[in-house]
Design a protein around this motif. Structure first.
Motif, PDB file in Angstrom:
ATOM      1  N   PHE B  75     -33.312  -4.517  36.941  1.00  0.00           N
ATOM      2  CA  PHE B  75     -32.697  -5.810  37.254  1.00  0.00           C
ATOM      3  C   PHE B  75     -31.213  -5.746  36.882  1.00  0.00           C
ATOM      4  CE2 PHE B  75     -31.315 -10.114  36.445  1.00  0.00           C
ATOM      5  CZ  PHE B  75     -31.911 -10.846  37.468  1.00  0.00           C
ATOM      6  N   GLY B  76     -30.968  -5.193  35.693  1.00  0.00           N
ATOM      7  CA  GLY B  76     -29.585  -5.040  35.228  1.00  0.00           C
ATOM      8  C   GLY B  76     -28.772  -4.155  36.158  1.00  0.00           C
ATOM      9  N   VAL B  81     -24.564  -3.408  40.162  1.00  0.00           N
ATOM     10  CA  VAL B  81     -24.138  -2.886  41.461  1.00  0.00           C
ATOM     11  C   VAL B  81     -23.536  -4.019  42.298  1.00  0.00           C
ATOM     12  CG1 VAL B  81     -25.032  -2.088  43.694  1.00  0.00           C
ATOM     13  CG2 VAL B  81     -25.657  -0.889  41.600  1.00  0.00           C
ATOM     14  N   TYR B  82     -24.191  -5.182  42.245  1.00  0.00           N
ATOM     15  CA  TYR B  82     -23.656  -6.311  43.000  1.00  0.00           C
ATOM     16  C   TYR B  82     -22.272  -6.696  42.494  1.00  0.00           C
ATOM     17  CZ  TYR B  82     -22.661 -10.807  44.865  1.00  0.00           C
ATOM     18  OH  TYR B  82     -22.000 -11.821  45.499  1.00  0.00           O
ATOM     19  N   GLN B  83     -22.160  -6.864  41.168  1.00  0.00           N
ATOM     20  CA  GLN B  83     -20.895  -7.334  40.589  1.00  0.00           C
ATOM     21  C   GLN B  83     -19.761  -6.344  40.803  1.00  0.00           C
ATOM     22  OE1 GLN B  83     -20.306 -10.208  39.695  1.00  0.00           O
ATOM     23  NE2 GLN B  83     -22.216 -11.156  39.065  1.00  0.00           N
ATOM     24  N   VAL B  84     -20.042  -5.048  40.664  1.00  0.00           N
ATOM     25  CA  VAL B  84     -18.961  -4.062  40.738  1.00  0.00           C
ATOM     26  C   VAL B  84     -18.586  -3.745  42.183  1.00  0.00           C
ATOM     27  CG1 VAL B  84     -18.281  -1.705  40.128  1.00  0.00           C
ATOM     28  CG2 VAL B  84     -19.590  -3.091  38.509  1.00  0.00           C
ATOM     29  N   ILE B  85     -19.579  -3.635  43.062  1.00  0.00           N
ATOM     30  CA  ILE B  85     -19.269  -3.151  44.415  1.00  0.00           C
ATOM     31  C   ILE B  85     -19.584  -4.155  45.522  1.00  0.00           C
ATOM     32  CG2 ILE B  85     -19.842  -1.392  46.142  1.00  0.00           C
ATOM     33  CD1 ILE B  85     -20.225   0.481  43.654  1.00  0.00           C
ATOM     34  N   GLN B 188     -22.748 -16.935  45.047  1.00  0.00           N
ATOM     35  CA  GLN B 188     -22.504 -15.674  44.337  1.00  0.00           C
ATOM     36  C   GLN B 188     -23.630 -15.335  43.358  1.00  0.00           C
ATOM     37  OE1 GLN B 188     -19.968 -13.360  44.250  1.00  0.00           O
ATOM     38  NE2 GLN B 188     -18.798 -14.221  45.931  1.00  0.00           N
ATOM     39  N   SER B 189     -24.063 -16.335  42.574  1.00  0.00           N
ATOM     40  CA  SER B 189     -25.106 -15.988  41.598  1.00  0.00           C
ATOM     41  C   SER B 189     -26.442 -15.758  42.290  1.00  0.00           C
ATOM     42  CB  SER B 189     -25.220 -17.033  40.488  1.00  0.00           C
ATOM     43  OG  SER B 189     -24.889 -18.292  40.947  1.00  0.00           O
ATOM     44  N   MET B 190     -26.650 -16.411  43.449  1.00  0.00           N
ATOM     45  CA  MET B 190     -27.876 -16.146  44.213  1.00  0.00           C
ATOM     46  C   MET B 190     -27.885 -14.713  44.723  1.00  0.00           C
ATOM     47  SD  MET B 190     -29.904 -18.569  44.092  1.00  0.00           S
ATOM     48  CE  MET B 190     -29.374 -19.340  42.602  1.00  0.00           C
ATOM     49  N   PHE B 191     -26.721 -14.262  45.214  1.00  0.00           N
ATOM     50  CA  PHE B 191     -26.630 -12.878  45.700  1.00  0.00           C
ATOM     51  C   PHE B 191     -26.930 -11.901  44.564  1.00  0.00           C
ATOM     52  CE2 PHE B 191     -23.392 -14.109  49.208  1.00  0.00           C
ATOM     53  CZ  PHE B 191     -24.428 -14.581  49.978  1.00  0.00           C
ATOM     54  N   TRP B 195     -30.004  -9.126  44.274  1.00  0.00           N
ATOM     55  CA  TRP B 195     -29.862  -7.691  43.969  1.00  0.00           C
ATOM     56  C   TRP B 195     -30.658  -7.331  42.716  1.00  0.00           C
ATOM     57  CZ3 TRP B 195     -27.684  -3.453  46.375  1.00  0.00           C
ATOM     58  CH2 TRP B 195     -27.116  -3.737  47.618  1.00  0.00           C
ATOM     59  N   GLY B 196     -30.631  -8.213  41.727  1.00  0.00           N
ATOM     60  CA  GLY B 196     -31.384  -7.947  40.512  1.00  0.00           C
ATOM     61  C   GLY B 196     -32.878  -7.870  40.794  1.00  0.00           C
ATOM     62  N   ILE B 197     -33.391  -8.860  41.504  1.00  0.00           N
ATOM     63  CA  ILE B 197     -34.833  -8.881  41.794  1.00  0.00           C
ATOM     64  C   ILE B 197     -35.220  -7.725  42.708  1.00  0.00           C
ATOM     65  CG2 ILE B 197     -36.709 -10.191  42.855  1.00  0.00           C
ATOM     66  CD1 ILE B 197     -35.316 -12.738  41.962  1.00  0.00           C
ATOM     67  N   GLY B 198     -34.380  -7.486  43.736  1.00  0.00           N
ATOM     68  CA  GLY B 198     -34.661  -6.383  44.663  1.00  0.00           C
ATOM     69  C   GLY B 198     -34.775  -5.061  43.915  1.00  0.00           C
ATOM     70  N   ALA B 199     -33.809  -4.813  43.019  1.00  0.00           N
ATOM     71  CA  ALA B 199     -33.817  -3.564  42.255  1.00  0.00           C
ATOM     72  C   ALA B 199     -34.999  -3.531  41.292  1.00  0.00           C
ATOM     73  CB  ALA B 199     -32.505  -3.405  41.495  1.00  0.00           C
ATOM     74  N   ALA B 200     -35.328  -4.689  40.687  1.00  0.00           N
ATOM     75  CA  ALA B 200     -36.457  -4.735  39.757  1.00  0.00           C
ATOM     76  C   ALA B 200     -37.757  -4.399  40.472  1.00  0.00           C
ATOM     77  CB  ALA B 200     -36.551  -6.108  39.096  1.00  0.00           C
ATOM     78  N   CYS B 201     -37.917  -4.897  41.704  1.00  0.00           N
ATOM     79  CA  CYS B 201     -39.118  -4.551  42.501  1.00  0.00           C
ATOM     80  C   CYS B 201     -39.187  -3.045  42.704  1.00  0.00           C
ATOM     81  CB  CYS B 201     -39.077  -5.229  43.875  1.00  0.00           C
ATOM     82  SG  CYS B 201     -39.369  -6.996  43.806  1.00  0.00           S
ATOM     83  N   ALA B 202     -38.039  -2.439  43.041  1.00  0.00           N
ATOM     84  CA  ALA B 202     -38.015  -0.987  43.218  1.00  0.00           C
ATOM     85  C   ALA B 202     -38.346  -0.303  41.897  1.00  0.00           C
ATOM     86  CB  ALA B 202     -36.657  -0.540  43.743  1.00  0.00           C
ATOM     87  N   GLY B 203     -37.872  -0.891  40.792  1.00  0.00           N
ATOM     88  CA  GLY B 203     -38.156  -0.316  39.477  1.00  0.00           C
ATOM     89  C   GLY B 203     -39.643  -0.326  39.164  1.00  0.00           C
ATOM     90  N   ILE B 204     -40.301  -1.449  39.459  1.00  0.00           N
ATOM     91  CA  ILE B 204     -41.756  -1.529  39.252  1.00  0.00           C
ATOM     92  C   ILE B 204     -42.446  -0.500  40.141  1.00  0.00           C
ATOM     93  CG2 ILE B 204     -43.791  -3.012  39.510  1.00  0.00           C
ATOM     94  CD1 ILE B 204     -41.979  -5.399  38.842  1.00  0.00           C
ATOM     95  N   GLY B 205     -41.966  -0.418  41.386  1.00  0.00           N
ATOM     96  CA  GLY B 205     -42.494   0.604  42.296  1.00  0.00           C
ATOM     97  C   GLY B 205     -42.361   1.989  41.685  1.00  0.00           C
TER      98      GLY B 205
END
Lengths: 331, 288
Positions: B75-76, B81-85, B188-191, B195-205
């Motif tokens: 998630f982090g 990634v969202y904030q920096v790029i 902005q915070s929704m975006f 990204w956090g949730i999307g990445a977390a799902c991949a992390g669980i995967g």
């Protein structure tokens, strides 16, 4: 647009003269090989730019045309003994035909979808070739060593012939690109890219001109593939059909400046230099360092300079007079 | 083909398909919310696998038990990634967007190679190891666990998007960013959240896949193209669509591989992608 801009013509001829004389000054074969790699990259970038830059259709599957070129000329030479000079043209024609067959349905797709479809097509072809017995699958094809000379386009003693052949191919590709840029087709491309709806309303057939763009682009990309096969004398799916090849071709154009005539040449110079030097500085591949540098470069260009290095140069040229003016005011 | 064999193939397809769905839900969420295709999604998965591996290798913690930590870490990474790029390229030309996430993909692979070597690594034993035999068919317990996890994550995500305040705000941003902003939702915070949730799902995967799949820097490439097929087939942005599409793709892959030959699996799935793009670009459950 019929007048010839004299300073530009002189500049182009000077650049060509410089390129012709360069390998006579730099005689170290390893360095000559490095120059050849830059010219190869430049030629592919210019070819990609015709569809990806001028017509704005982002292809991430150009390896398929590159591979078709490499495999066509090599197979014709191995099976029929055809000279690679003709094999190169044959590869170009096959790739063009393939690109039109692929483009005709795929051009209905927009943006990301088109890019994704091109990746899919290239990957499918890679799987098919890897499993093809006729094409020796994953083992790859080797050209025989014995047959050297101009007719066979194989040179063992010197790198110079390869240098001049790829320089010639680059010049032809740039001229084709230039001719398109100046012709009415070039205007249509820009119209399709910038104002697709308006262009359609004015009766510009989007699909027809996109097909012209991809046919020309794939023709020259395939010629580059044939040249690669002649230079390396060995091809396999991994070296000419992989997605990595597609990415590199697109990246060269994007790094230099999409939709500009010489941007891709600049892009190739920068990309190949960094690639080779990071390899020398940080050891061979496997450590990941070259990938990290490559990636940072891609991200920086994507985030800060969508117009590529050419865009940066234009910006600089625009600012210098105003800086000068400011300096004069201060003085 | 006997009925048993048929059933065995179907179950294998279903299990692998649910895993594809798990990788694809995060990807489709990000796309749905902000129209950006994340080419680095496979690398989020790879990072999740490495997090699980190091938890196992250094502290002896099972990937299944360390899963919450892995999800939080990823998630982090997603928010970072969202904030920096990504934040900087929201309105950039499509070419820049494609290349920014493509660059990220190569960057993560390079970093993984640099720090963790290109070697294949394995989680050698896990709580969910072994095989399950049901009548005449047999399958791995790790695969079954991953499939159950996939169902759980998809259901959880669906609940979050449709039954919670924050989730509804996210969904609203996906449907109409302007209108959502006018309702007082911070785009902005929704975006960043997407990204956090999307990445977390991949992390669980990644944590679930790490129990039965080798872990190496380029492991994401085994899943990303298929995840794209799933996202396209399910309809860009549709979580439920991705779930069903994952199953369909898994079954087609296994059946196709059985009929034509396993070496053509990728080609079969990618042909499906082309077919869907050309015949029904909005996918099975896509909105437009």
């Amino acid at each position: 647009m019929t007048t010839i801009h004299l300073p530009k013509t002189v500049g182009a001829l000077a650049l060509l003269g410089f390129a012709l004389l360069l390998p006579l000054v730099i005689q170290d074969p390893a360095r000559q090989n490095f120059l050849i790699l830059i010219l190869m990259g430049a030629q592919l970038g210019v070819a990609w730019n015709i569809i990806g830059g001028y017509a704005g259709q982002v292809s991430l599957g150009h390896a398929v045309f590159y591979g078709i070129g490499a495999y066509t000329s090599t197979m014709l030479s191995l099976k029929l003994g055809l000279s690679p000079w003709l094999g190169m043209l044959a590869g170009g024609v096959v790739a063009s035909a393939f690109s039109v067959a692929m483009g005709w349905p795929c051009f209905r797709l927009k943006g990301h979808y088109f890019a994704m479809a091109t990746i899919a097509v290239a990957e499918i072809v890679q799987v098919l070739v890897t499993n093809s017995e006729t094409l020796e699958g994953a083992v790859g094809l080797s050209l025989p060593m014995g047959n050297t000379g101009v007719a066979a386009m194989v040179f063992s003693t010197s790198k110079l012939p390869y240098y001049y052949i790829i320089l010639g191919l680059l010049v032809v590709t740039v001229l084709a690109s230039w001719a398109i840029e100046r012709s009415h087709i070039g205007y249509y491309f820009r119209a399709i890219k910038d104002e697709p709806e308006a262009a359609r309303a004015l009766g510009v057939s989007l699909t027809r001109y996109k097909l012209v763009a991809i046919a020309v682009s794939s023709f020259f990309t395939a010629m580059g593939g044939s040249f690669y096969a002649q230079k390396e004398m060995f091809i396999d799916p991994g070296s000419v059909l992989a997605t990595g090849v597609s990415i590199k071709i697109a990246l060269i154009a994007i790094l230099g400046g999409v939709g500009t005539l010489l941007g891709p040449v600049l892009g190739a110079g920068i990309l190949i230099t960094i690639e080779e030097y990071s390899r020398v500085l940080f050891g061979s591949t496997g450590s990941g360092t070259d990938m990290i540098i490559y990636a940072l470069m891609i991200i920086l260009v994507a985030v800060y300079s969508p117009a590529g290095v050419m865009g940066l140069l234009h910006e600089l040229r625009r600012r210098i007079p105003s800086l000068r003016a400011k300096a004069e005011v201060r003085a | 083909m006997t009925a048993d064999l048929f059933l065995q193939i179907l179950v294998s397809g279903l299990l692998i398909g649910l895993i594809y769905a798990l990788v694809a839900v995060g990807l489709t969420l990000i796309f749905g919310v902000m129209d950006i295709v994340n080419f680095a999604h496979g690398e989020f998965l790879m990072l999740g696998m490495y997090a699980s591996f190091w938890g196992f290798a250094l502290f002896g913690i099972d990937p299944i038990l360390s899963m919450p930590v892995t999800a939080a870490l990823l998630f982090g990474v997603g928010v970072l990634v969202y904030q920096v790029i990504i934040r900087r390229i929201i309105n950039a030309p499509m070419l820049s967007q494609i290349f920014a996430t493509f660059g990220l993909m190569i960057l993560f692979r390079g970093l993984a190679q640099f720090f963790w070597k290109p070697d294949h690594r394995l989680v050698t034993h896990t709580l969910v190891g072994g095989n399950v035999t049901l009548g005449s068919i047999q399958f791995g317990l790790p695969q079954l666990t991953a499939a159950v996890g996939a169902v759980g994550v998809t259901a959880g995500l669906w609940y979050f998007l449709h039954r919670t305040r924050l989730g509804t705000a996210l969904e609203a941003t996906a449907i109409d960013r302007e209108a959502a902003t006018l309702m007082g939702i911070n785009g902005q915070s929704m975006f960043a959240l997407a990204w956090g949730i999307g990445a977390a799902c991949a992390g669980i995967g990644g944590a679930l896949i790490a129990t039965f799949f080798p872990i190496f820097p380029e492991v994401g490439s085994n899943f990303i193209l298929i995840a794209f097929v799933v996202v396209v087939l399910g309809g860009f942005g549709s979580i439920v669509g991705a779930f069903w599409a994952g199953i369909i793709v898994g079954v087609i892959e296994v059946v196709g591989g059985f009929v034509v030959g396993p070496e053509y699996k990728t080609a079969i799935v990618l042909s499906l992608l082309l077919l869907v793009l050309l015949v029904r670009p909005k996918g099975l459950m896509g909105k437009a």
